[in-house]
Structures are given as structure tokens and as C-alpha cells.
Scaffold this motif. Sequence first.
Motif, PDB file in Angstrom:
ATOM      1  N   PHE A   2       0.854  -1.186   0.000  1.00 58.70           N
ATOM      2  CA  PHE A   2       0.000   0.000   0.000  1.00 58.70           C
ATOM      3  C   PHE A   2       0.889   1.236   0.000  1.00 58.70           C
ATOM      4  O   PHE A   2       1.991   1.212   0.544  1.00 58.70           O
ATOM      5  CB  PHE A   2      -0.919   0.002   1.225  1.00 58.70           C
ATOM      6  CG  PHE A   2      -1.943  -1.086   1.168  1.00 58.70           C
ATOM      7  CD1 PHE A   2      -3.158  -0.881   0.559  1.00 58.70           C
ATOM      8  CD2 PHE A   2      -1.670  -2.333   1.706  1.00 58.70           C
ATOM      9  CE1 PHE A   2      -4.096  -1.899   0.478  1.00 58.70           C
ATOM     10  CE2 PHE A   2      -2.589  -3.354   1.636  1.00 58.70           C
ATOM     11  CZ  PHE A   2      -3.813  -3.138   1.023  1.00 58.70           C
ATOM     12  N   ILE A  19      -4.201   7.356  -0.122  1.00 60.18           N
ATOM     13  CA  ILE A  19      -3.701   6.002   0.060  1.00 60.18           C
ATOM     14  C   ILE A  19      -4.233   5.150  -1.088  1.00 60.18           C
ATOM     15  O   ILE A  19      -5.350   5.354  -1.550  1.00 60.18           O
ATOM     16  CB  ILE A  19      -4.149   5.435   1.428  1.00 60.18           C
ATOM     17  CG1 ILE A  19      -3.581   4.048   1.679  1.00 60.18           C
ATOM     18  CG2 ILE A  19      -5.639   5.420   1.542  1.00 60.18           C
ATOM     19  CD1 ILE A  19      -3.885   3.517   3.074  1.00 60.18           C
ATOM     20  N   THR A  20      -3.415   4.209  -1.567  1.00 62.33           N
ATOM     21  CA  THR A  20      -3.828   3.336  -2.657  1.00 62.33           C
ATOM     22  C   THR A  20      -2.984   2.075  -2.669  1.00 62.33           C
ATOM     23  O   THR A  20      -1.923   2.027  -2.041  1.00 62.33           O
ATOM     24  CB  THR A  20      -3.715   4.055  -4.020  1.00 62.33           C
ATOM     25  OG1 THR A  20      -4.262   3.228  -5.042  1.00 62.33           O
ATOM     26  CG2 THR A  20      -2.267   4.375  -4.356  1.00 62.33           C
ATOM     27  N   ASN A  21      -3.425   1.091  -3.425  1.00 57.50           N
ATOM     28  CA  ASN A  21      -2.601  -0.096  -3.646  1.00 57.50           C
ATOM     29  C   ASN A  21      -2.057  -0.105  -5.075  1.00 57.50           C
ATOM     30  O   ASN A  21      -1.340  -1.021  -5.462  1.00 57.50           O
ATOM     31  CB  ASN A  21      -3.379  -1.379  -3.350  1.00 57.50           C
ATOM     32  CG  ASN A  21      -4.570  -1.554  -4.270  1.00 57.50           C
ATOM     33  OD1 ASN A  21      -4.938  -0.663  -5.028  1.00 57.50           O
ATOM     34  ND2 ASN A  21      -5.182  -2.720  -4.188  1.00 57.50           N
ATOM     35  N   THR A  54       1.007  -3.246   5.116  1.00 57.76           N
ATOM     36  CA  THR A  54      -0.414  -3.446   5.394  1.00 57.76           C
ATOM     37  C   THR A  54      -1.198  -2.152   5.186  1.00 57.76           C
ATOM     38  O   THR A  54      -0.658  -1.049   5.291  1.00 57.76           O
ATOM     39  CB  THR A  54      -0.650  -3.916   6.838  1.00 57.76           C
ATOM     40  OG1 THR A  54      -0.304  -2.854   7.736  1.00 57.76           O
ATOM     41  CG2 THR A  54       0.160  -5.163   7.158  1.00 57.76           C
ATOM     42  N   ARG A  55      -2.487  -2.327   4.941  1.00 59.98           N
ATOM     43  CA  ARG A  55      -3.369  -1.164   4.783  1.00 59.98           C
ATOM     44  C   ARG A  55      -3.453  -0.371   6.085  1.00 59.98           C
ATOM     45  O   ARG A  55      -3.520   0.859   6.068  1.00 59.98           O
ATOM     46  CB  ARG A  55      -4.755  -1.616   4.345  1.00 59.98           C
ATOM     47  CG  ARG A  55      -5.697  -0.468   4.104  1.00 59.98           C
ATOM     48  CD  ARG A  55      -6.989  -0.945   3.437  1.00 59.98           C
ATOM     49  NE  ARG A  55      -7.887   0.154   3.202  1.00 59.98           N
ATOM     50  CZ  ARG A  55      -7.760   1.033   2.210  1.00 59.98           C
ATOM     51  NH1 ARG A  55      -6.769   0.937   1.361  1.00 59.98           N
ATOM     52  NH2 ARG A  55      -8.631   2.013   2.069  1.00 59.98           N
ATOM     53  N   ALA A  58      -0.476   1.924   6.430  1.00 63.03           N
ATOM     54  CA  ALA A  58      -0.612   3.026   5.478  1.00 63.03           C
ATOM     55  C   ALA A  58      -1.682   4.003   5.946  1.00 63.03           C
ATOM     56  O   ALA A  58      -1.497   5.227   5.857  1.00 63.03           O
ATOM     57  CB  ALA A  58      -0.948   2.487   4.092  1.00 63.03           C
ATOM     58  N   ARG A  59      -2.785   3.502   6.433  1.00 62.90           N
ATOM     59  CA  ARG A  59      -3.870   4.375   6.893  1.00 62.90           C
ATOM     60  C   ARG A  59      -3.430   5.226   8.070  1.00 62.90           C
ATOM     61  O   ARG A  59      -3.760   6.415   8.161  1.00 62.90           O
ATOM     62  CB  ARG A  59      -5.089   3.527   7.265  1.00 62.90           C
ATOM     63  CG  ARG A  59      -6.251   4.324   7.776  1.00 62.90           C
ATOM     64  CD  ARG A  59      -6.854   5.190   6.679  1.00 62.90           C
ATOM     65  NE  ARG A  59      -8.020   5.866   7.218  1.00 62.90           N
ATOM     66  CZ  ARG A  59      -8.192   7.181   7.203  1.00 62.90           C
ATOM     67  NH1 ARG A  59      -7.321   7.970   6.628  1.00 62.90           N
ATOM     68  NH2 ARG A  59      -9.265   7.718   7.730  1.00 62.90           N
TER      69      ARG A  59
END
Length: 85
Positions: A2, A19-21, A54-55, A58-59
Motif C-alpha cells: 500500500f 492512500i492506494t494499492n 499493510t493497509r 498506510a492508513r
Amino acid sequence: MFYVYVLYSSMSERYYVGITNNLVRRLDEHNSEKVASTKPYLPWKIVHQETFETRLEARNREKYLKSAAGRRWRKKNIWPRGATE
């Protein structure tokens, strides 16, 4: 993976944190008028990116960069590419 990214619009001198993948796809969405919050300030370019496993990680970083402390950090550490050229 991410990505947390910071975009800059030289036309309006604005920043956007997201945020993005898939960073390439997401930048294309911003510049193709598909994102309502960034549509009026085209064009955008990536001036900073960070990678996380991990998301959740990132968040948490995205939330920090959008906070008052994060804005101060961005002001000190992230300069738009080409701003002085």
C-alpha cells in the motif's frame, strides 16, 4: 503493498494526501477528473510516496500526514518537484 502519496497541483498550489494499492492507476484517476475533491485543481503530480506492508500501517501514516503535525512535517520535508525550476 500500500502506498501513501502526496500530490501537488502547481496551478492552485495545493496538496492532496491519499492512500492506494496502485499508485499509477490512482494518479491517472486524479488527473482524469474521476476524483471530485481533486478535479478543480488539475493537473496533479506525485511529490512524495511511502510504501507499507499493510493497509492499517498506510492508513495510520495517511491520518498523520493529514493532521496538524503532519502538515507541519510536510511543509518542512516535501517540496514540489519543479517548483523552483
